[in-house]
Design a protein around this motif. Structure first.
Motif, mmCIF file in Angstrom:
data_model
loop_
_atom_site.group_PDB
_atom_site.id
_atom_site.type_symbol
_atom_site.label_atom_id
_atom_site.label_comp_id
_atom_site.label_asym_id
_atom_site.label_seq_id
_atom_site.Cartn_x
_atom_site.Cartn_y
_atom_site.Cartn_z
ATOM 1 N N VAL A 123 73.828 108.846 24.291
ATOM 2 C CA VAL A 123 72.724 107.918 24.020
ATOM 3 C C VAL A 123 72.781 106.714 24.944
ATOM 4 O O VAL A 123 71.780 106.031 25.159
ATOM 5 C CB VAL A 123 72.746 107.473 22.545
ATOM 6 C CG1 VAL A 123 72.456 108.653 21.627
ATOM 7 C CG2 VAL A 123 74.089 106.834 22.186
ATOM 8 N N GLN A 124 73.976 106.424 25.461
ATOM 9 C CA GLN A 124 74.113 105.307 26.396
ATOM 10 C C GLN A 124 73.707 105.686 27.826
ATOM 11 O O GLN A 124 73.714 104.846 28.724
ATOM 12 C CB GLN A 124 75.559 104.794 26.418
ATOM 13 C CG GLN A 124 76.015 104.128 25.135
ATOM 14 C CD GLN A 124 76.450 105.139 24.088
ATOM 15 O OE1 GLN A 124 76.661 106.324 24.404
ATOM 16 N NE2 GLN A 124 76.582 104.685 22.836
ATOM 17 N N GLY A 125 73.394 106.965 28.043
ATOM 18 C CA GLY A 125 73.011 107.413 29.370
ATOM 19 C C GLY A 125 74.174 107.887 30.219
ATOM 20 O O GLY A 125 73.988 108.193 31.406
ATOM 21 N N ASP A 126 75.381 107.957 29.611
ATOM 22 C CA ASP A 126 76.546 108.480 30.331
ATOM 23 C C ASP A 126 76.572 110.008 30.193
ATOM 24 O O ASP A 126 75.744 110.607 29.492
ATOM 25 C CB ASP A 126 77.831 107.885 29.773
ATOM 26 C CG ASP A 126 77.884 106.373 29.932
ATOM 27 O OD1 ASP A 126 77.300 105.847 30.906
ATOM 28 O OD2 ASP A 126 78.508 105.708 29.077
ATOM 29 N N PHE A 127 77.553 110.645 30.828
ATOM 30 C CA PHE A 127 77.710 112.099 30.750
ATOM 31 C C PHE A 127 79.048 112.403 30.118
ATOM 32 O O PHE A 127 80.109 112.151 30.706
ATOM 33 C CB PHE A 127 77.618 112.712 32.153
ATOM 34 C CG PHE A 127 77.433 114.203 32.167
ATOM 35 C CD1 PHE A 127 76.223 114.774 31.821
ATOM 36 C CD2 PHE A 127 78.480 115.041 32.526
ATOM 37 C CE1 PHE A 127 76.037 116.148 31.832
ATOM 38 C CE2 PHE A 127 78.318 116.424 32.546
ATOM 39 C CZ PHE A 127 77.087 116.970 32.190
ATOM 40 N N GLU A 128 79.012 112.906 28.872
ATOM 41 C CA GLU A 128 80.222 113.270 28.141
ATOM 42 C C GLU A 128 80.716 114.611 28.660
ATOM 43 O O GLU A 128 80.063 115.641 28.492
ATOM 44 C CB GLU A 128 79.931 113.362 26.648
ATOM 45 C CG GLU A 128 81.116 113.750 25.805
ATOM 46 C CD GLU A 128 82.012 112.574 25.438
ATOM 47 O OE1 GLU A 128 83.222 112.809 25.219
ATOM 48 O OE2 GLU A 128 81.504 111.439 25.373
ATOM 49 N N ARG A 161 77.661 107.988 35.129
ATOM 50 C CA ARG A 161 79.028 107.711 34.678
ATOM 51 C C ARG A 161 79.563 108.886 33.873
ATOM 52 O O ARG A 161 78.879 109.414 32.991
ATOM 53 C CB ARG A 161 79.050 106.443 33.834
ATOM 54 C CG ARG A 161 80.436 106.066 33.318
ATOM 55 C CD ARG A 161 80.394 104.773 32.543
ATOM 56 N NE ARG A 161 81.703 104.438 31.999
ATOM 57 C CZ ARG A 161 81.976 103.322 31.321
ATOM 58 N NH1 ARG A 161 81.010 102.433 31.107
ATOM 59 N NH2 ARG A 161 83.180 103.103 30.869
ATOM 60 N N LEU A 162 80.814 109.301 34.184
ATOM 61 C CA LEU A 162 81.479 110.371 33.447
ATOM 62 C C LEU A 162 82.422 109.759 32.414
ATOM 63 O O LEU A 162 83.208 108.862 32.746
ATOM 64 C CB LEU A 162 82.270 111.276 34.395
ATOM 65 C CG LEU A 162 81.494 111.919 35.546
ATOM 66 C CD1 LEU A 162 82.426 112.819 36.360
ATOM 67 C CD2 LEU A 162 80.286 112.690 35.053
ATOM 68 N N VAL A 163 82.371 110.254 31.177
ATOM 69 C CA VAL A 163 83.218 109.718 30.110
ATOM 70 C C VAL A 163 83.844 110.877 29.342
ATOM 71 O O VAL A 163 83.417 112.025 29.455
ATOM 72 C CB VAL A 163 82.406 108.814 29.147
ATOM 73 C CG1 VAL A 163 81.867 107.596 29.880
ATOM 74 C CG2 VAL A 163 81.268 109.604 28.503
ATOM 75 N N GLY A 164 84.881 110.551 28.568
ATOM 76 C CA GLY A 164 85.520 111.546 27.718
ATOM 77 C C GLY A 164 86.963 111.806 28.094
ATOM 78 O O GLY A 164 87.425 111.466 29.188
ATOM 79 N N LYS A 165 87.695 112.422 27.162
ATOM 80 C CA LYS A 165 89.116 112.696 27.355
ATOM 81 C C LYS A 165 89.358 113.633 28.539
ATOM 82 O O LYS A 165 90.382 113.533 29.215
ATOM 83 C CB LYS A 165 89.702 113.312 26.086
ATOM 84 C CG LYS A 165 89.710 112.377 24.887
ATOM 85 C CD LYS A 165 90.662 111.199 25.114
ATOM 86 C CE LYS A 165 90.748 110.327 23.874
ATOM 87 N NZ LYS A 165 91.643 109.147 24.089
ATOM 88 N N ASN A 166 88.439 114.548 28.780
ATOM 89 C CA ASN A 166 88.631 115.494 29.876
ATOM 90 C C ASN A 166 88.582 114.803 31.237
ATOM 91 O O ASN A 166 89.164 115.307 32.200
ATOM 92 C CB ASN A 166 87.575 116.601 29.804
ATOM 93 C CG ASN A 166 87.797 117.529 28.639
ATOM 94 O OD1 ASN A 166 88.754 118.289 28.604
ATOM 95 N ND2 ASN A 166 86.916 117.447 27.644
ATOM 96 N N VAL A 167 87.893 113.696 31.305
ATOM 97 C CA VAL A 167 87.871 112.905 32.541
ATOM 98 C C VAL A 167 89.159 112.108 32.663
ATOM 99 O O VAL A 167 89.765 112.033 33.741
ATOM 100 C CB VAL A 167 86.651 111.959 32.560
ATOM 101 C CG1 VAL A 167 86.691 111.053 33.799
ATOM 102 C CG2 VAL A 167 85.362 112.766 32.529
#
Length: 437
Positions: free
Chosen positions: A155-160, A130-136
């Protein structure tokens, strides 16, 4: 219907050398649908991952590549390359459509990324992350795009995600030099129907293109039109009536046959004067899945008698005097709009940077299940990219990092706008000419 005079004695018609470049790109031959779509995604990743990886290594030279998305570990910055997949509850369910009482050909929803449950993933042969963050959130993304993402594991296993990188525009051949102005006329959405096959606006369009209507200045401009391209939805065929297959009403295609004959008569008048290419669209008598194959010559028998007539695929590649044209009847860009609120011209231009003009196929856009290659991958950047059946005329220039420049054109539906787009082949400037009815 008015007949167009096939001669224009006072003015000589501009000419171009035209080549249909779709033989090995968008033509499929006999279609079979026993195969699955997973191989198409695999082929896409294999074709575009090297370009995306190279662009990423140049953009982030100090950062290491993690070979697969599931190998991302810890807080160390890294980048990964894969296929975007957007999961959203607002996306259409093909299974629900099949189970419904009536098959609906338009499976599209709207606002896939606006839904509260929308999630963006990057996946490869190992799995997905999973991709997360404002840039996404702020990026123009759609399912099926091949891209690189720079970031760290949470820490949740996502990709910031800190930054994104795409394959970038493919190489482009030099722009040919031309000594004189020549024009290509782009028209879409004629929308001939059984109830109103040839409107007054269509009659005036034909006479304008052929140079038999208007002032001397208008006729001189018409004489510089060297090619006409009909960009889909020339005919709007009535749907077959619901009912038992043996019911005569459900099999009565007389209105459709009559409309095709009237369309052929009308278009042949234009083809007698100007080289003309016809692309199928979503409303034309053609298969729904992309790439749509050329309208059969038996459907346009009178047009087919002229050497300058071509029946193209959708999408299509066309070479005119060394200029490379890429055209679409609009389905691919319209589907991208369901992932982004950016104007359609911006989405079309972005797809050139992705090196893929139909990334949402087959997720939310019907396409043929190719197994040996992905025909929508761009190995060369066109000089002109036109998209038909749009709400309004619009245009921009898309530029690449190595000096590529592409004129991107939104061609409006003629039935609504009464506009034809004229592209100057020498300058690549374009304008919309309104046909007053």
């Amino acid at each position: 219907m008015m007949s167009v005079d096939a001669t224009c004695p006072s003015l000589s018609r501009a000419s171009v050398a035209a080549t249909d470049d779709t033989t090995n790109m968008f033509r499929t031959g006999r279609r079979t649908y026993g195969q699955q779509f997973d191989e198409l995604y695999s082929q896409r990743l294999r074709e575009l991952k090297p370009a995306a990886s190279e662009a990423a290594s140049q953009r982030w030279p100090q950062v290491r590549l993690t070979p697969t998305v599931l190998n991302v570990e810890g807080p160390e910055p890294t980048y990964i390359v894969g296929t975007v997949f957007i999961d959203s509850g607002s996306k259409p369910s093909t299974l629900q459509q099949v189970e419904s009482e009536r098959w609906v050909s338009n499976l599209h929803g709207s606002g896939y990324r606006e839904a509260s449950d929308s999630v963006v993933f990057l996946e490869d042969e190992s799995g997905r992350i999973r991709l997360v963050g404002k840039n996404v959130e702020k990026a123009i993304l759609a399912s099926g795009i091949i891209m690189a993402a720079l970031g760290v594991e949470t820490v949740q296993g996502d990709f910031e995600v800190a930054d994104l990188c795409f394959a970038r525009m493919a190489p482009q051949s030099p722009l040919p030099e031309m000594a004189e102005d020549k024009y290509v006329a782009l028209v879409s959405g004629l929308a001939m129907t059984p109830d109103r096959p040839i409107s007054l606006a269509l009659q005036l369009l034909a006479e304008t293109l052929c140079g038999t209507l208007g002032s001397n200045q208008t006729q001189q401009l018409a004489a510089r039109i060297a090619q006409v391209v009909l960009v889909g939805n020339t005919m709007v065929l009535p749907p077959a009536p619901l009912g038992h297959a043996e019911d005569a009403r459900a099999n009565d295609r007389t209105p459709a046959a009559k409309l095709a004959k009237q369309a052929d008569d009308f278009l042949a008048d234009i083809a007698a004067n100007i080289p003309m290419a016809v692309m199928p669209g979503s409303d034309d008598p053609a298969d729904m899945s992309l790439p749509q194959q050329p309208l059969p010559r038996s459907l346009l028998m009178q047009c087919a008698q002229y050497s300058g007539f071509q029946s193209l695929t959708n999408p299509a590649m066309l070479h005119l005097d060394g200029l490379q044209f890429l055209g679409s009847s609009g389905q691919n860009v319209d589907d991208l709009r369901r992932y982004s609120q950016e104007p359609n011209k911006v989405l079309a231009a972005a797809s050139l940077g992705w090196r893929h003009i139909a990334p949402t196929a087959p997720d939310t856009l019907w396409c043929y299940p190719f197994t040996t290659h992905d025909p929508f991958v761009l190995h060369a950047t066109p000089h002109v990219y036109f998209v038909g059946n749009q709400d309004k005329f619009d245009s921009m220039v898309a530029s690449g990092p190595d000096g590529q420049h592409t004129r991107v054109i939104m061609v409006p539906r003629f039935a609504d706008s009464h506009q034809v787009v004229l592209l100057n082949m020498r300058t690549l400037e374009c304008t919309a000419l309104e046909i007053a009815a």
